[in-house]
Write a protein that holds these residues in place. Structure first.
Motif, PDB file in Angstrom:
ATOM      1  N   ARG A 238       0.833  -1.207   0.000  1.00  0.00           N
ATOM      2  CA  ARG A 238       0.000   0.000   0.000  1.00  0.00           C
ATOM      3  C   ARG A 238       0.868   1.258   0.000  1.00  0.00           C
ATOM      4  O   ARG A 238       0.499   2.271  -0.598  1.00  0.00           O
ATOM      5  CB  ARG A 238      -0.928  -0.010   1.209  1.00  0.00           C
ATOM      6  CG  ARG A 238      -1.980   1.099   1.158  1.00  0.00           C
ATOM      7  CD  ARG A 238      -2.917   1.051   2.334  1.00  0.00           C
ATOM      8  NE  ARG A 238      -3.961   2.053   2.230  1.00  0.00           N
ATOM      9  CZ  ARG A 238      -4.846   2.318   3.194  1.00  0.00           C
ATOM     10  NH1 ARG A 238      -4.818   1.619   4.325  1.00  0.00           N
ATOM     11  NH2 ARG A 238      -5.771   3.254   3.030  1.00  0.00           N
TER      12      ARG A 238
ATOM     13  N   LEU B 299     -13.043  -7.428  -3.053  1.00  0.00           N
ATOM     14  CA  LEU B 299     -13.742  -6.868  -1.903  1.00  0.00           C
ATOM     15  C   LEU B 299     -13.982  -7.992  -0.913  1.00  0.00           C
ATOM     16  O   LEU B 299     -14.601  -9.005  -1.258  1.00  0.00           O
ATOM     17  CB  LEU B 299     -15.075  -6.239  -2.330  1.00  0.00           C
ATOM     18  CG  LEU B 299     -16.014  -5.764  -1.208  1.00  0.00           C
ATOM     19  CD1 LEU B 299     -15.381  -4.628  -0.410  1.00  0.00           C
ATOM     20  CD2 LEU B 299     -17.358  -5.322  -1.778  1.00  0.00           C
TER      21      LEU B 299
ATOM     22  N   LEU C 115      -6.538  -2.637   1.986  1.00  0.00           N
ATOM     23  CA  LEU C 115      -7.206  -1.466   2.556  1.00  0.00           C
ATOM     24  C   LEU C 115      -8.233  -1.952   3.576  1.00  0.00           C
ATOM     25  O   LEU C 115      -9.131  -2.715   3.223  1.00  0.00           O
ATOM     26  CB  LEU C 115      -7.905  -0.649   1.461  1.00  0.00           C
ATOM     27  CG  LEU C 115      -7.140  -0.423   0.147  1.00  0.00           C
ATOM     28  CD1 LEU C 115      -7.989   0.372  -0.825  1.00  0.00           C
ATOM     29  CD2 LEU C 115      -5.821   0.276   0.402  1.00  0.00           C
TER      30      LEU C 115
ATOM     31  N   CYS D 263     -13.187   3.971  -0.522  1.00  0.00           N
ATOM     32  CA  CYS D 263     -13.821   3.627  -1.800  1.00  0.00           C
ATOM     33  C   CYS D 263     -13.077   4.263  -2.965  1.00  0.00           C
ATOM     34  O   CYS D 263     -12.815   3.609  -3.985  1.00  0.00           O
ATOM     35  CB  CYS D 263     -15.283   4.064  -1.801  1.00  0.00           C
ATOM     36  SG  CYS D 263     -16.344   3.113  -0.712  1.00  0.00           S
TER      37      CYS D 263
ATOM     38  N   GLU E 283      -9.951   5.233  -3.044  1.00  0.00           N
ATOM     39  CA  GLU E 283      -8.632   4.609  -3.173  1.00  0.00           C
ATOM     40  C   GLU E 283      -8.751   3.251  -3.855  1.00  0.00           C
ATOM     41  O   GLU E 283      -7.938   2.884  -4.698  1.00  0.00           O
ATOM     42  CB  GLU E 283      -8.001   4.471  -1.787  1.00  0.00           C
ATOM     43  CG  GLU E 283      -6.554   4.022  -1.808  1.00  0.00           C
ATOM     44  CD  GLU E 283      -5.926   4.038  -0.434  1.00  0.00           C
ATOM     45  OE1 GLU E 283      -4.798   3.518  -0.304  1.00  0.00           O
ATOM     46  OE2 GLU E 283      -6.554   4.563   0.521  1.00  0.00           O
ATOM     47  N   PHE E 284      -9.778   2.501  -3.496  1.00  0.00           N
ATOM     48  CA  PHE E 284      -9.994   1.179  -4.090  1.00  0.00           C
ATOM     49  C   PHE E 284     -10.296   1.300  -5.581  1.00  0.00           C
ATOM     50  O   PHE E 284      -9.793   0.522  -6.393  1.00  0.00           O
ATOM     51  CB  PHE E 284     -11.135   0.480  -3.346  1.00  0.00           C
ATOM     52  CG  PHE E 284     -11.456  -0.891  -3.836  1.00  0.00           C
ATOM     53  CD1 PHE E 284     -10.497  -1.891  -3.816  1.00  0.00           C
ATOM     54  CD2 PHE E 284     -12.720  -1.205  -4.315  1.00  0.00           C
ATOM     55  CE1 PHE E 284     -10.790  -3.177  -4.272  1.00  0.00           C
ATOM     56  CE2 PHE E 284     -13.020  -2.487  -4.762  1.00  0.00           C
ATOM     57  CZ  PHE E 284     -12.049  -3.468  -4.737  1.00  0.00           C
ATOM     58  N   ARG E 285     -11.124   2.292  -5.951  1.00  0.00           N
ATOM     59  CA  ARG E 285     -11.453   2.467  -7.363  1.00  0.00           C
ATOM     60  C   ARG E 285     -10.222   2.885  -8.165  1.00  0.00           C
ATOM     61  O   ARG E 285     -10.049   2.474  -9.321  1.00  0.00           O
ATOM     62  CB  ARG E 285     -12.545   3.527  -7.523  1.00  0.00           C
ATOM     63  CG  ARG E 285     -13.910   3.119  -6.990  1.00  0.00           C
ATOM     64  CD  ARG E 285     -14.963   4.154  -7.322  1.00  0.00           C
ATOM     65  NE  ARG E 285     -16.242   3.847  -6.711  1.00  0.00           N
ATOM     66  CZ  ARG E 285     -16.692   4.422  -5.602  1.00  0.00           C
ATOM     67  NH1 ARG E 285     -15.959   5.350  -4.991  1.00  0.00           N
ATOM     68  NH2 ARG E 285     -17.856   4.084  -5.089  1.00  0.00           N
TER      69      ARG E 285
ATOM     70  N   SER F 118      -5.985  -3.295  -5.832  1.00  0.00           N
ATOM     71  CA  SER F 118      -6.034  -3.270  -4.368  1.00  0.00           C
ATOM     72  C   SER F 118      -7.131  -4.201  -3.856  1.00  0.00           C
ATOM     73  O   SER F 118      -7.952  -4.717  -4.614  1.00  0.00           O
ATOM     74  CB  SER F 118      -6.270  -1.837  -3.870  1.00  0.00           C
ATOM     75  OG  SER F 118      -7.452  -1.302  -4.419  1.00  0.00           O
TER      76      SER F 118
ATOM     77  N   LEU G 101     -10.006  -4.483  -0.675  1.00  0.00           N
ATOM     78  CA  LEU G 101     -10.721  -3.701   0.324  1.00  0.00           C
ATOM     79  C   LEU G 101     -11.440  -4.623   1.297  1.00  0.00           C
ATOM     80  O   LEU G 101     -12.216  -5.493   0.881  1.00  0.00           O
ATOM     81  CB  LEU G 101     -11.726  -2.772  -0.374  1.00  0.00           C
ATOM     82  CG  LEU G 101     -12.661  -1.938   0.496  1.00  0.00           C
ATOM     83  CD1 LEU G 101     -11.868  -1.052   1.461  1.00  0.00           C
ATOM     84  CD2 LEU G 101     -13.571  -1.077  -0.363  1.00  0.00           C
TER      85      LEU G 101
ATOM     86  N   THR H  31     -12.321  -2.733 -11.536  1.00  0.00           N
ATOM     87  CA  THR H  31     -12.029  -2.381 -10.143  1.00  0.00           C
ATOM     88  C   THR H  31     -12.330  -3.552  -9.221  1.00  0.00           C
ATOM     89  O   THR H  31     -11.609  -3.787  -8.250  1.00  0.00           O
ATOM     90  CB  THR H  31     -12.877  -1.169  -9.714  1.00  0.00           C
ATOM     91  OG1 THR H  31     -12.551  -0.066 -10.555  1.00  0.00           O
ATOM     92  CG2 THR H  31     -12.604  -0.798  -8.265  1.00  0.00           C
TER      93      THR H  31
END
Length: 930
Positions: free
Chosen positions: A58, A770, A797, A809, A811-813, A818, A820, A836
């Motif tokens: 990260r 996710l 995350l 959200c 940052e994940f997009r 990444s 989440l 994403t």
């Protein structure tokens, strides 16, 4: 930042540092940049990497600084010396700290004071998400940024750019006249924060160059109320809506399609979708026949425009009618009012004359009159800044509300619940009268009373009939996200009392009474009354402390969360909670009576400032409201189908009550007072049946009409319809071979399995995952394990309790590889289309906690079969919501992995067939995993 500034301000410095936050270690800086800016606008820079072996994936995502680069970087001590030499002579520097790593930042700066730009952003722009550098950049530039990474140099430039934007544009008095008052009170706060803010506004042109209009064009002023809006007069003729059953012009259901064809001709990228047209026809039918409708429409149907266009057409054809649209989330309310509604008006000129309003519950707004009462000449430091924050909320009420208090603001301004207590006191939820024509709550209420379409939230819709100006006006309702409506009814119609709030009210009253009791200018009778009031309040405070100890004796688990209160228990005096509540009510009543000297005409003779006297009256009113809540809780003890719970805190407690079954409340307080009610969501049915949903709201079952408790009211027609989505979701639902059962008794086994399996799933899918957890306990357990054991290339995350999810959200997009990890808020209402998100991992089935007060009460009140039916229904709805995070568009695909083999024994929870074992995954989803 809240201590006074010691020296005049000359040069200003901006510092940005990237921090590594490895588990078990303090935050460690690994890259830093600084800019020094003179009053003549001369700019110099410093930047350096810092040796740090502790960075993770990260950290690389945020900075693109590799471990190899850091291995050859200077030491922390060397960089600190160089940085401090660069900043020599500055008393403070302006920093943005997205890592919440103030101790590490202060160590790097070696004692130089820090002005937190993140705090300033949350203070002056509470409506804007600025928790991350990317979000702050987007606020400045007003457009999305694809990259999530910033070099340290870019971070320092971001600090400078945001300072220029905030103090030169956002707080420019030519654009925002209220800035004149903010400047005045900042000057009187006697803090570094206040002095630096004023300095940057007044000297903005020197540092950043002159613009067309400087930010300061008029003198500062203490009269902050002059900048408030005035509530418009209510058009009484427009307020006389036709009564129920009166004839109106129906919307031609066969012509609905033409509206969407017209939209397709004029709106770029829009095409007619048959399911959306069919859905809109059902909404129009419900409006035409004054029915209750339950409409389920899958993802991709386009529900928002599906109900908005028939509603606007209905209002166009019936000038005397009004419609309320209620949603569960603020984001959907803002999207409806700010985007979809305006788009409809732009494309359909005939809708432009239909007045609309966005209105929230009164407790979301600040009462300007009560806020003015709080201001006193001796208010300084953090106390004055907390007050000033709510002044800014009062100015910006269309953008922000009382709930927009960031965790960063709470950490700094909520010592001893100062900010929370002030919010409770100045909220317009109580004591904000129609005569307060400059209060935001009265402004929006008047606008709503003049509107024919209101967009609101579930709670406000439920309580709308208690508002004198709005009662009876909106007889047609669309309730979106209706799967949350039962909880909203239970919350809005249930009493609650918090000891910390009562203590705050009583302490202020006691302080004023103590002053009055020793005041030589107070009449002797009033001094004696004040002494008696002090004694009564002391007795009440001791009783509340004593009750806290009794709750702990009843159940030590109350310290960890809400627990049910049995009506009878040996810990209570007299063996019952009713006895305790009766005693507490009597003590509050005594306080209310003893403080009557602050009410009535005789209070004018008291030697008190009028603001202090008005504030005492407010506190006395709040104590009386607590008495009312206590009375409701006592009544609930003797009623069937209710529950009471308590949660204990280090110095206080909170008692709540609720209804196990909200059907009578829905029928008698909502449906009976309206002509049309449309319940809609993507998840209303269980096993293709609406019956569980209908039973939860007291609507009967099957195709039966709604029968009211009042026999004089005729039955209301009710119909249910499922609208198939416009595409078949392309995903596989998988339970891996070897997945254990995730029951509580096997938590250790399940946790060991999940901590080993999740990294394998992440690597196989190349991130884009996710991970949905059933509780914060599960999330924290996984975080501790994975932060210690996972050192892969995909950034992890983790949601933090109390932190808003928007930054995560975004940052994940932005970082498409990444991962989440989230809990409740990520099971619904978030949208991650495209690459994403291509994998959802459900760590365990989201069964409701059997130990929760509500489930405990259901177990006691419902027959065994009905209890388990409801238990499975709630699980199935939440599970479907979680699965639905994966497929948001027709082009989306992927897999949903469930690490709980109980799904195999409960296949009726699943929205599609289950694949047992990842080795059976279809070839298209193997390819889709990149």
């Amino acid at each position: 930042m809240f201590q006074p500034l010691m020296h005049p301000i000359g040069d200003i410095g901006f510092v940005f540092a990237h921090m590594a936050t490895p588990p078990g270690h303090a935050a460690t800086p690994y890259a830093v940049a600084a800019i020094r800016l003179s009053p003549a606008g001369v700019q110099t820079e410093y930047t350096s990497l810092i040796r740090c072996p502790l960075t993770r994936a990260r950290d690389y995502m945020h900075s693109h600084v590799s471990r190899r680069q850091l291995a050859a970087a200077p030491s922390h001590e060397q960089v600190r010396e160089e940085l401090c030499a660069f900043l020599a002579g500055l008393e403070c520097v302006l920093c943005f700290d997205p890592y919440d790593a103030a101790p590490a930042l202060k160590t790097l700066l070696d004692g130089t004071r820090v002005f937190d730009l993140g705090f300033a952003a949350d203070f002056f722009m509470p409506w804007a998400s600025t928790a991350s550098p990317r979000q702050m950049w987007e606020v400045i530039h007003g457009q999305p940024r694809d990259k999530v990474s910033f070099s340290a140099e870019e971070g320092a430039e971001l600090c400078l750019a945001f300072t220029r934007h905030l103090f030169g544009t956002v707080l420019a008095d030519s654009r925002f006249p209220g800035a004149r008052s903010l400047r005045h009170y900042l000057a009187h706060s006697d803090t570094l924060f206040g002095d630096m803010c004023r300095h940057l506004m007044h000297r903005h042109g020197d540092y950043f160059g002159g613009g067309l209009v400087p930010p300061v064009t008029a003198e500062d002023t203490a009269d902050w109320q002059q900048f408030l809006e005035q509530a418009p007069a209510v058009d009484k003729q427009a307020g006389n809506a036709p009564s129920g059953g009166q004839a109106f012009t129906p919307v031609p259901e066969k012509e609905i399609r033409q509206l969407y064809e017209q939209l397709a001709h004029t709106r770029k990228g829009y095409r007619v979708r048959e399911p959306q047209v069919a859905y809109a026809g059902h909404v129009a039918h419900a409006l035409n026949i004054n029915a209750v409708a339950c409409l389920e429409a899958g993802t991709g149907t386009g529900k928002t425009l599906g109900y908005l266009l028939p509603v606007m057409e209905f209002l166009k054809r019936n000038p005397g009618q009004r419609v309320a649209i209620a949603t569960y989330t603020k984001s959907l309310q803002n999207q409806l009012h700010g985007n979809e509604l305006e788009a409809c008006r732009a494309l359909f000129g005939q809708y432009r004359s239909i007045p609309s309003a966005l209105i929230k519950g009164k407790s979301n707004y600040v009462c300007a009159a009560k806020l003015d009462d709080v201001l006193s000449p001796d208010l300084r430091g953090p106390g004055l800044l907390a007050w000033l924050f709510f002044v800014n909320i009062c100015f910006r009420y269309r953008l922000a509300d009382c709930e927009d208090i960031s965790p960063r603001l709470r950490r700094r301004l909520d010592a001893d619940r100062q900010l929370t207590s002030l919010m409770l006191e100045v909220s317009a939820g109580s004591g904000c009268h129609a005569t307060h024509t400059r209060c935001p709550a009265q402004v929006v209420t008047a606008e709503a009373a003049n509107a024919r379409l209101v967009i609101t939230n579930h709670n406000k819709l439920i309580l709308m009939e208690k508002d004198g100006k709005l009662s009876g006006l909106f007889r047609h309702c669309i309730i979106d996200e209706a799967n949350h409506f039962e909880d909203a009814v239970r919350s809005a119609m249930s009493p609650e009392i918090a000891a910390s709030d009562v203590r705050g009210h009583v302490r202020y009253l006691r302080e004023q009474c103590r002053r009055l009791s020793v005041s030589p200018s107070a009449p002797e009778p009033d001094r004696r009354k004040a002494e008696s009031a002090v004694e009564a309040m002391g007795t009440l405070l001791r009783a509340m402390d004593d009750l806290r100890d009794k709750f702990l004796s009843m159940d030590r688990g109350a310290l960890g969360g809400a627990v049910s209160i049995p009506p009878a228990h040996s810990a209570f005096s007299g063996g019952s909670l009713a006895h305790e509540l009766k005693r507490l009510h009597a003590l509050m009543e005594s306080v209310h009576e003893h403080t009557a000297l602050f009410a009535g005409k005789e209070s004018a003779r008291l030697p008190m400032h009028y603001k202090a006297l008005s504030r005492c009256r407010t506190m006395r009113t709040l104590v009386h409201e607590s008495m009312f809540s206590l009375a409701q809780l006592r009544t609930g003890l003797d009623s069937e189908g209710t529950w009471q719970s308590v949660q204990v805190f280090p110095r206080s407690w909170t008692i709540s009550g609720g209804h196990v079954y909200v059907g009578p409340l829905v029928r008698n307080h909502i449906l009976s007072r309206r002509d049309t009610v449309v319940f809609t969501s993507a998840t209303l049915t269980h096993q293709a049946s609406f019956d569980p949903f209908r039973r939860s709201l007291g609507l009967g079952k099957g195709t039966q009409p709604v029968i009211f408790d009042n026999p004089e009211l005729p039955p209301k027609p009710c119909f249910v319809t499922r609208v198939a989505p416009p595409f078949e979701p392309d995903f596989s639902l998988v339970v891996p071979s070897g997945a254990p059962t995730a029951v509580f008794e096997h938590k250790t086994t399940w946790l060991n399995y999940a901590a080993q399996e999740i990294p394998r799933l992440i690597d196989a899918n190349h991130g884009a995952t996710l991970v949905l957890c059933a509780s914060y306990d599960d999330l924290e357990a996984l975080r501790e394990r994975l932060e210690q054991e996972y050192d892969g290339e995909y950034p992890l995350l983790f949601q933090k309790k109390g932190e808003p999810p928007a930054a995560l959200c975004d940052e994940f997009r932005a970082a498409r590889e990444s991962v989440l990890f989230g809990v409740e808020t990520f099971w619904h209402g978030v949208d991650f289309p495209g690459d994403t998100l291509t994998q959802v991992i459900i760590t365990r089935l989201p069964y409701p906690s059997p130990a929760s007060p509500l489930m405990d009460a259901r177990h006691r009140c419902l027959p065994e079969a009905a209890y388990w039916d409801r238990y499975r229904y709630e699980t199935a709805i939440k599970f479907r919501q979680g699965v639905g995070r994966l497929i948001r568009r027709e082009t989306d695909s992927g897999i949903v992995v469930v690490l709980d083999n109980r799904l195999l024994a409960n296949r009726n929870l699943a929205p599609c067939p289950i694949i047992e074992g990842l080795h059976n995954l279809p070839e298209r989803h193997r390819r889709g995993r990149r």
